[in-house]
Each structure stands twice: as C-alpha cells, then as structure tokens.
Design a protein around this motif. Structure first.
Motif, mmCIF file in Angstrom:
data_model
loop_
_atom_site.group_PDB
_atom_site.id
_atom_site.type_symbol
_atom_site.label_atom_id
_atom_site.label_comp_id
_atom_site.label_asym_id
_atom_site.label_seq_id
_atom_site.Cartn_x
_atom_site.Cartn_y
_atom_site.Cartn_z
ATOM 1 N N GLY A 206 0.814 -1.203 0.000
ATOM 2 C CA GLY A 206 0.000 0.000 0.000
ATOM 3 C C GLY A 206 0.850 1.255 0.000
ATOM 4 N N ARG A 207 0.190 2.417 0.125
ATOM 5 C CA ARG A 207 0.908 3.694 0.110
ATOM 6 C C ARG A 207 1.530 3.966 1.470
ATOM 7 N NH1 ARG A 207 1.649 8.008 -3.047
ATOM 8 N NH2 ARG A 207 0.245 7.222 -4.668
ATOM 9 N N VAL A 208 2.812 4.359 1.466
ATOM 10 C CA VAL A 208 3.560 4.628 2.686
ATOM 11 C C VAL A 208 4.222 5.997 2.593
ATOM 12 C CG1 VAL A 208 3.994 2.173 3.075
ATOM 13 C CG2 VAL A 208 5.696 3.555 1.848
ATOM 14 N N VAL A 209 4.640 6.523 3.747
ATOM 15 C CA VAL A 209 5.359 7.785 3.810
ATOM 16 C C VAL A 209 6.857 7.497 3.808
ATOM 17 C CG1 VAL A 209 5.838 9.806 5.215
ATOM 18 C CG2 VAL A 209 3.496 8.983 5.000
ATOM 19 N N MET A 210 7.571 8.233 2.968
ATOM 20 C CA MET A 210 9.011 8.057 2.805
ATOM 21 C C MET A 210 9.726 9.386 3.043
ATOM 22 S SD MET A 210 9.386 4.832 1.889
ATOM 23 C CE MET A 210 11.082 4.860 1.268
ATOM 24 N N MET A 211 11.033 9.287 3.266
ATOM 25 C CA MET A 211 11.859 10.480 3.349
ATOM 26 C C MET A 211 13.255 10.128 2.863
ATOM 27 S SD MET A 211 12.379 13.048 6.594
ATOM 28 C CE MET A 211 10.990 14.160 6.318
ATOM 29 N N GLU A 212 13.871 11.070 2.153
ATOM 30 C CA GLU A 212 15.262 10.932 1.737
ATOM 31 C C GLU A 212 15.982 12.229 2.071
ATOM 32 O OE1 GLU A 212 15.083 10.061 -2.408
ATOM 33 O OE2 GLU A 212 14.321 12.031 -2.976
ATOM 34 N N ARG A 213 17.315 12.157 2.181
ATOM 35 C CA ARG A 213 18.034 13.357 2.589
ATOM 36 C C ARG A 213 19.359 13.477 1.843
ATOM 37 N NH1 ARG A 213 20.199 12.163 8.805
ATOM 38 N NH2 ARG A 213 21.779 10.627 8.236
ATOM 39 N N SER A 214 19.847 14.727 1.811
ATOM 40 C CA SER A 214 21.095 15.033 1.143
ATOM 41 C C SER A 214 21.664 16.303 1.762
ATOM 42 C CB SER A 214 20.864 15.240 -0.356
ATOM 43 O OG SER A 214 22.031 15.698 -1.007
ATOM 44 N N LYS A 215 22.967 16.493 1.610
ATOM 45 C CA LYS A 215 23.598 17.729 2.055
ATOM 46 C C LYS A 215 23.482 18.827 1.003
ATOM 47 C CE LYS A 215 25.373 16.978 6.201
ATOM 48 N NZ LYS A 215 25.141 17.872 7.368
ATOM 49 N N ASN A 216 23.054 18.447 -0.206
ATOM 50 C CA ASN A 216 22.844 19.392 -1.288
ATOM 51 C C ASN A 216 21.381 19.355 -1.683
ATOM 52 O OD1 ASN A 216 22.632 20.392 -4.107
ATOM 53 N ND2 ASN A 216 24.853 20.613 -3.928
ATOM 54 N N ILE A 217 20.765 20.509 -1.846
ATOM 55 C CA ILE A 217 19.329 20.523 -2.104
ATOM 56 C C ILE A 217 18.968 19.814 -3.406
ATOM 57 C CG2 ILE A 217 19.325 22.777 -3.259
ATOM 58 C CD1 ILE A 217 16.608 23.262 -1.783
ATOM 59 N N PHE A 218 19.853 19.838 -4.408
ATOM 60 C CA PHE A 218 19.581 19.151 -5.659
ATOM 61 C C PHE A 218 20.050 17.690 -5.644
ATOM 62 C CE2 PHE A 218 19.119 23.482 -7.398
ATOM 63 C CZ PHE A 218 17.962 23.300 -8.147
ATOM 64 N N GLY A 219 20.550 17.252 -4.501
ATOM 65 C CA GLY A 219 20.943 15.862 -4.363
ATOM 66 C C GLY A 219 22.396 15.616 -4.708
ATOM 67 N N PRO A 220 22.784 14.348 -4.828
ATOM 68 C CA PRO A 220 21.898 13.183 -4.884
ATOM 69 C C PRO A 220 21.340 12.793 -3.510
ATOM 70 C CG PRO A 220 24.176 12.463 -4.969
ATOM 71 C CD PRO A 220 24.204 13.968 -5.024
ATOM 72 N N TYR A 221 20.075 12.353 -3.509
ATOM 73 C CA TYR A 221 19.418 11.886 -2.292
ATOM 74 C C TYR A 221 19.609 10.367 -2.207
ATOM 75 C CZ TYR A 221 17.231 16.457 -1.706
ATOM 76 O OH TYR A 221 17.004 17.803 -1.509
ATOM 77 N N ILE A 222 20.721 9.966 -1.620
ATOM 78 C CA ILE A 222 21.075 8.542 -1.620
ATOM 79 C C ILE A 222 20.680 7.846 -0.328
ATOM 80 C CG2 ILE A 222 22.946 8.796 -3.285
ATOM 81 C CD1 ILE A 222 24.897 8.902 -0.962
ATOM 82 N N GLU A 223 20.344 8.603 0.716
ATOM 83 C CA GLU A 223 19.870 8.004 1.967
ATOM 84 C C GLU A 223 18.352 8.138 2.035
ATOM 85 O OE1 GLU A 223 22.321 8.539 5.690
ATOM 86 O OE2 GLU A 223 22.983 10.313 4.548
ATOM 87 N N SER A 224 17.658 7.053 2.339
ATOM 88 C CA SER A 224 16.204 7.108 2.418
ATOM 89 C C SER A 224 15.706 6.249 3.575
ATOM 90 C CB SER A 224 15.561 6.641 1.109
ATOM 91 O OG SER A 224 15.856 5.281 0.872
#
Length: 553
Positions: free
Chosen positions: A246-264
C-alpha cells in the motif's frame, strides 16, 4: 538526539530548537485499537488527551505550519468554491475554518464555472502553505492546468489574485521551500511522466520557476505528496509512494538541495485497515515535540479524515506514529494534547444567515452564478433563485448548490427551514447528499400548480403529499455507518420519514456532501428562502442542541 537545527527558518519562525524523542506524546492507559470508522470519540477529550481522528470529515491532502503560537493548515477542495480551505488551531487538535485562498475558480479554468461544471475529481488538488518574509504563501496544483500560487499578510485574507507558476497538465503535489540564503525552490511531481519528482529554483518574488534549473531528484511508483525541510544542515525530501502493501510515507536526505538523495527511510507502515495515513505536514510545537498532521488516504463515504500522529526522531530520521520493532511507525489513535489548557472548539457548521457574507464553512459546488443568490434580499434568510441545470433534472449539473462536509460521528443531523411560497412551475428545491456520480435529494417538486414532496436518487423516485403551507422543514440524519434517513415537517416539531435509507458514498476523490439546492428545468425562474441550517453533531457521545456548532476563533 538531534540538536540545534533549523526547519524552514524563514517560514515557521522556530529556529535552533532542540529536537528529541517524543515519549510524552502517547496517552497512557488508552486502548489504541479502533476499527475503521467506528470511533465513538474523537478530537479533544478535555482531560489532557485527544482521540483520532481530530476532524472526522473530508479534509483531504493537508499541509500544516506553525507561526509563533498559531497553527495553520490547508486542504484540497477540488471543484468546490471558494477553494483551498484554510484552518486555524491553537493546539493541532481543535480546528476552526478561517477562510479560503481562492475566491473565484474561474481564475483556474472556465470549466469550473456554473455553466460548465466539468471538473469532478479534478480542480484544486494538494498544495502547501508556508510563512516567509511576513507573508503566508500557498502553492497548489490542478491536474489540467498546472501550478498556481497566492499570498496574503493575513491567512484569513484577502489573498492576492492567483498567479500561474507552471502552465502544463499532469502535475501535482507541489511545495515551496526557502533556504537560509533566501533562495526559493519549488518541488512537484509530474505524474503524467511516470511520477518523476522535479525541483526548480523560484524567481526572487516567488511567482515563477526558473525553468533552466529543472532537475529530477526522485522517481518511484506513485511518488508524490512532496515537502522539503532543512534540519541540522540536511535537506529532507518528504514524499509518499506505493509499495506492494500500500501507500507509505518516505523520506530521503542530502547535504545538497539538488541531491543526490542517496539516503532514504520509510517512516510508517501502509496499514490499509486504517486507509493508509500518508499525505500531510511535519511540524514542531513550541516545547520541541514533533507531530504529523495527515489524512487517511483511501477514502470512504466520510472522505479522507484528519488525524494527528506523534513523531519520534531516531538516528536522524522521523518515525511517524508508534515505532515498531522494525523502526517503522504505526497508527496511533490516542495521545496527549500537544498544547495544554486550550479552549475546546467545534468546527463551524450552523448558519442563521444573519451575516452579510456566508461564513467560511460553506462551499458551492463549482463557481456559483453570483446574481442568483443573496443574503440581503430577505434579511436573515438565504435567497436561492432557480435557473436551468446543464442537464434536465440532474442535481450534479445544477448550479448554485451550497454545501458542507459530512461528519462521521455516532449521530449527525442537518435540519433546514425553507420558504417555498415563491416557487414556480418546473422548480425543484430542497436538501441533498451527493458525491459524483451518486446523490439523494428530498424537497419540493412544483409541477402543474402543485407543490409536492419528492425523494430522488439514482435508482428511486418517490412522490409524496402536496405541501400547501408557506414553509417546510427538511432533515437528514446519519451515524457512523453513513446510512442517511430523510424527514420532513410542516411545523418544525413533528418530523415524518420519507424515502428509503440512503448509503452515503465516496466518489471522484471526495466524501459525501450535504447541500441545499434549487433549480428549474423549464425556465430561469422561481426562488426559495432558507431561514436556517442547523447541524447537530454527536460530540463525544453528548448531543449538542440547535445552534451549537457555530465555531469560530
């Protein structure tokens, strides 16, 4: 533990507050097991605790911010006018309707006007509200037209005329973000292009995107519900996606606003038995506790109701609800009040039609025909003038139907008194429930110089007795099961059932609405006057009396 962070510093006015786990958010000794829709209690329990849902009505696609000691939330409104409803609270549990950000839906498309009525399931979808440089900012999307924005110094309005930020179909769930250096950004999903999530820079005035800055930062099945936060030097991208469960809530993060967002990180479980809590807003109270204001995203007849979940931070990630052994959150049905000693508020519903303007709990089905309704023609009454629907005898294609959301509580009752002496041949007026394509209505059918009671839904049409008096009272009652029974009265005291039980329904992404209608299949002629609209809600098991639910700040 996370310390000395800044979340939307310019937006929400709470910089450099210590963040910690939220162990006091759960109410002790309260059974959290609730069968969906069978909540006998909800909201503020007046004993220092609250029960979910905090608003058992269709306030879908919420976003929420805090500005000093005040909380503001918005909700999608689809084809209803005015659009983008704005809520206010002092404690995240007791909410009142403050106003709307969009007064005229024709700013979006002529298809949303009374003479088109061609946007069921479309219109205003999810948006975001932020506070920046002394102004409130609202951004939202429509699936056919693109992204829009507006600003206001006062969230109650007036709001600036809409400005189109992106003119393109197939986009949804946008959110602005201003960084510490003042640079603005807009994030949003291009669902028409396999749910790619784009990030743009905003121009200095926040009114337009810088197209050359466009970058796709994420893509996953059904990824939308975007928010951006900056916490302790990390850029956190909040979103939801569809997994096999089903639908879940996710989050990813980066030190740069444009990414890359490699941690989730997955923040909560899908929990289909609770209609998948997902879209919403993260925010922090003055004393450092975190919460998530969310809707239950798989709708039923009550729509997507509003719940408040505590948030616990663990290893640099927020966990929504009660953390499980796997570190992922689960639904929480009870908790301690986020802010103590605030006043109990019941959302506004009743109207005696004594003001010069309609109070903000009302929304028209599509943009109304302005010269066909009045609050001044007969002071203390709402005057509704009849005109032809776009399809004969079709409530869903009849302009100027005035509506409110239906609550899901153990007992609900709406009663209206209407004056019918000025009705003319071909006119039909009364009380209705509807989504699209479902409806049920009870009222007066004026035909061949006789005013007769009539019930109608998709399957049944019943003719009733001739009504010879000047006034008639109409009523609908329903409970947690959404089974509505209509009644009528000739004196306002003795009510008689009329018509079969009607199951309230979900349709076009909306829960059921209660409404007042008046149309004429034959000519643009005839009028009714509505004396009052009384909406009784079972508030924690004790019935309020007429006039109880005026609400307000």
């Amino acid at each position: 533990m996370i310390s000395k962070f800044s979340i939307f510093r310019a937006l929400t006015c709470f910089c450099f507050i210590t963040v910690c786990a939220n162990p006091v958010a759960y109410a002790q000794g309260v059974d959290d097991s609730v069968k969906w829709g069978n909540w006998l209690k909800w909201g503020d329990q007046r004993n220092g605790t609250y029960r979910n849902p905090v608003l058992p009505a269709d306030y879908s696609d919420p976003d929420c911010i805090r500005v000093n000691d005040d909380y503001y939330a918005i909700s999608s409104t689809f084809q209803f006018s005015p659009g983008v409803v704005i809520l206010h609270s002092n404690d995240l549990v007791n909410w009142s309707v403050l106003g709307h950000a969009v007064n005229n839906l024709n700013q979006l498309s002529p298809e949303m006007n009374w003479d088109k009525m061609n946007r069921y399931g479309k219109g205003i979808w999810a948006g975001a509200i932020r506070y920046h440089h002394g102004k409130f900012w609202v951004y939202f999307g429509t699936p056919d037209e693109g992204y829009f924005m507006t600003t206001a110094r006062d969230p109650a309005g007036p709001w600036e005329p809409l400005h189109q930020v992106l003119s393109s179909p197939g986009w949804d769930d946008c959110c602005p973000f201003w960084d510490d250096d003042g640079q603005g950004y807009l994030i949003g999903t291009n669902y028409a292009d396999d749910y790619k999530i784009h990030l743009f820079k905003l121009t200095a005035d926040g009114r337009d995107i810088v197209k050359a800055s466009d970058q796709v930062i994420h893509q996953s099945p059904g990824s939308e519900a975007n928010k951006l936060y900056k916490i302790n030097g990390w850029y956190y991208h909040f979103f939801s996606e569809v997994k096999p469960e089903g639908r879940v809530v996710m989050m990813e993060r980066s030190k740069n606003i444009f990414g890359p967002y490699i941690e989730s990180k997955q923040l909560n479980h899908a929990e289909k038995q609770f209609n998948e809590p997902n879209q919403g807003g993260l925010l922090q109270t003055q004393d450092g506790k975190w919460y998530f204001l969310t809707h239950h995203g798989s709708g039923d007849w009550s729509g997507r109701v509003l719940s408040l979940l505590p948030v616990t931070w663990a290893n640099g990630w927020p966990v929504i609800g009660k953390p499980g052994a796997d570190g992922i959150g689960n639904m929480v049905w009870a908790g301690k009040m986020p802010v103590k000693d605030t006043a109990k508020v019941i959302l506004q519903t009743d109207d005696e039609f004594e003001e010069s303007q309609l109070p903000p709990q009302w929304e028209w089905n599509y943009q109304p025909k302005a010269d066909k309704w009045s609050l001044s023609q007969k002071p203390g009454w709402l005057s509704l003038h009849a005109f032809k629907p776009l399809r004969p005898d079709d409530l869903l294609k009849a302009g100027n139907t005035l509506t409110q959301r239906c609550f899901r509580t153990p007992y609900n009752s709406v009663t209206i008194k209407i004056e019918i002496s000025r009705m003319t041949d071909g006119e039909k007026a009364g009380l209705c429930h509807f989504t699209n394509p479902h409806f049920a209505q009870i009222g007066i059918n004026y035909s061949r110089k006789r005013r007769c009671l009539e019930f109608k839904n998709e399957k049944v049409r019943l003719s009733g007795p001739e009504i010879k008096g000047r006034n008639i009272w109409l009523r609908s009652t329903w409970g947690l099961d959404g089974l509505s029974q209509f009644y009528y009265s000739l004196d306002g005291y003795i009510f008689k059932r009329f018509g079969p039980v009607y199951q309230l329904t979900w349709g076009s992404y909306r829960g059921d609405r209660i409404g007042i209608y008046n149309y004429n299949d034959r000519e643009n002629k005839g009028c009714i006057n509505v004396d009052y609209f009384h909406y009784e809600i079972d508030e924690q098991g004790s019935l309020p009396g007429p006039g109880r639910n005026k609400g307000g700040l």
